[in-house]
Design an enzyme around this catalytic site. Structure first.
Site, short mmCIF file in Angstrom:
data_model
loop_
_atom_site.label_atom_id
_atom_site.label_comp_id
_atom_site.label_asym_id
_atom_site.label_seq_id
_atom_site.Cartn_x
_atom_site.Cartn_y
_atom_site.Cartn_z
N GLU A 222 58.16 -66.28 38.18
CA GLU A 222 59.53 -65.95 38.60
C GLU A 222 59.65 -66.08 40.12
O GLU A 222 58.85 -65.52 40.86
CB GLU A 222 59.84 -64.51 38.17
CG GLU A 222 61.20 -63.99 38.60
CD GLU A 222 61.47 -62.57 38.10
OE1 GLU A 222 60.55 -61.93 37.57
OE2 GLU A 222 62.62 -62.11 38.26
N HIS A 282 65.85 -64.30 33.61
CA HIS A 282 66.11 -62.87 33.71
C HIS A 282 67.59 -62.77 33.99
O HIS A 282 68.06 -63.17 35.06
CB HIS A 282 65.34 -62.24 34.87
CG HIS A 282 63.97 -61.78 34.50
ND1 HIS A 282 63.12 -61.16 35.39
CD2 HIS A 282 63.31 -61.82 33.31
CE1 HIS A 282 61.99 -60.85 34.77
NE2 HIS A 282 62.07 -61.24 33.50
C1 RNT Z 1 62.06 -58.23 40.84
C2 RNT Z 1 62.00 -59.11 39.64
C3 RNT Z 1 61.14 -58.59 38.52
C4 RNT Z 1 61.32 -57.12 38.30
C5 RNT Z 1 60.66 -56.58 37.08
C6 RNT Z 1 60.56 -55.10 37.08
O1 RNT Z 1 62.97 -58.64 41.76
O2 RNT Z 1 63.28 -59.37 39.17
O3 RNT Z 1 61.39 -59.33 37.38
O4 RNT Z 1 62.65 -56.77 38.23
O5 RNT Z 1 59.44 -57.20 36.91
ZN ZN Z 2 63.46 -60.41 37.33
#
Ligand code: RNT
Ligand code: ZN
Length: 414
Positions: A222, A282
């Site tokens: 991510e 996400h």
């Molecule tokens: C943080 C990211 C990550 C978290 C989670 C808790 O900016 O979005 O995905 O929100 O892993």
């Molecule tokens: Zn996230």
């Protein structure tokens, strides 16, 4: 069948949409629900407060404090949206028994046995996340650390998480999506941008090099443009992450709170899908910054869903929610986001994309606009209600009545 649905069905049929088929398909689309909305990203493994440049605000009563409470609340939320789900855990949600307290680089599958039971009892798959924050060894850098001992610690943590992910997949029979996100970055202008990124790359290669079953574990990375106290630089920028994922054949993950405010994830989906077999999301709602507000049924949420559906690659897009609001009833926050994204998918599936694409290609842009605008007042809510009824979940705001009762009887007594 509700009476309004009959009318809605005819109306959508007139533009070539089979609402029965849409409802049937919608029920099968899995949305991965993040456990961390239930307890403000606390977890159970340490007393460390939330770090990593993310923040939960609000102290609404009733946050879950124990695995049993979190599971009960989670279960409650999951039952109020009828479609398919997965649960999404972080490593800090390990459940320790018999007084043991391993550090996070020594986590084992058995520390998640209660979650496996929870998932199996409900026929759910499990997604997972290493927790490279809220830990004394995460005060500066994690996988990018110039301190070799610290860097190796976090590599071990992520490898431990891959083993746990394999265990989840084996037990549930559903592949586990394991997402790596690290907060590593700089508050002020870095002297060296390359070093941390080179170390991140090395760490990721070491993690993936542990040897794992790619059918069982889908590793995603991510990206993020900034965090609180990390305003000038993050190692895991969009370019770094995308380059890494594509070069290693793993899956990029886009969080729509992780871009500059005028950059839209909805516009990025079609590009990434041309290069990547899968794409993970996400879904969140950034208000001015990565504020992780509850997902609303708003324009960008709808546009993201539209891009997923219009791409014709819905099965290649891995959908997870990621937000945390501690200022309102946390179960309602979960349910709102879930139902809103489900509604966004429904709205996208009730759109005649092929007709619209043809109009675009033929240059009939006036007609396209006219049709798009007309669709906005189609009887969408009747189809939504029918979906809820077929799934056996409350329509309208009736789900909230159930939550209010639970709040009175359970949450306020905590
Ligand atoms: C943080 C990211 C990550 C978290 C989670 C808790 O900016 O979005 O995905 O929100 O892993
Ligand atoms: Zn996230």
């Amino acid at each position: 069948m509700n009476s309004q649905y009959k009318y809605a069905k005819e109306k959508y049929a007139s533009i070539g949409i089979d609402t029965d088929a849409v409802i049937k398909k919608l029920r099968t689309v899995p949305i991965s629900l993040h456990c961390w909305q239930g307890d403000d990203v606390h977890g159970f493994v340490s007393g460390d407060s939330l770090s990593g440049g993310i923040q939960v605000t609000g102290n609404y009563p009733g946050a879950a404090r124990t695995p049993a409470e979190l599971m009960a609340d989670y279960d409650f939320a999951l039952r109020l949206d009828g479609g398919a789900h997965k649960i999404n855990l972080h490593a800090i949600y390990a459940v320790f028994e018999n007084g043991e307290h391993p550090d996070v680089d020594e986590l084992l599958p058995r520390h998640f046995a209660p979650w496996v039971k929870f998932a199996k009892d409900r026929g759910l798959g499990i997604d997972f996340n290493p927790t490279c924050f809220s830990h004394p060894k995460a005060e500066k850098w994690t996988l990018c650390s110039p301190d070799e001992e610290i860097r190796k610690f976090w590599v071990r943590h992520c490898v431990a998480c891959i083993r746990i992910s394999e265990y989840f997949a084996s037990e549930t029979g559903v592949p586990c999506v394991m997402n790596i996100w690290i907060p590593d970055g700089m508050k002020d202008v870095p002297a060296d941008r390359t070093g941390p990124r080179a170390r991140y790359l090395k760490s990721l290669d070491e993690i993936l090099g542990c040897g794992y079953d790619r059918e069982k574990v889908i590793v995603t990375v991510e990206s993020k443009v900034f965090g609180i106290g990390l305003e000038s630089y993050t190692s895991g920028s969009a370019e770094f992450t995308l380059g890494y994922a594509l070069s290693r054949g793993i899956t990029p993950l886009m969080d729509n709170g992780h871009y500059h405010p005028t950059e839209m994830v909805s516009d990025k989906i079609s590009s990434l899908l041309l290069y990547s077999k899968k794409l993970a999301l996400h879904v969140t709602r950034p208000v001015r910054w990565d504020s992780d507000h509850v997902v609303r049924f708003d324009d960008e949420t709808k546009e993201i869903a539209k891009e997923i559906v219009a791409s014709g690659r819905m099965d290649d897009v891995i959908i997870a929610l990621d937000y945390f609001d501690g200022s309102i009833n946390r179960i309602a926050a979960w349910v709102l986001g879930l139902r809103n994204f489900r509604k966004a998918l429904l709205s996208a599936m009730l759109t005649p994309h092929e007709t619209y694409k043809k109009l675009q290609d033929e240059g009939k842009l006036t007609e396209l606009l006219v049709r798009q605008e007309e669709l906005k007042t189609f009887p969408f809510s009747a189809v939504w209600d029918e979906y809820c009824e077929e799934c056996g979940v409350p329509t309208g705001t009736a789900w909230f009545d159930e939550i209010e009762k639970y709040e009175r009887e359970v949450l306020l007594k905590r």
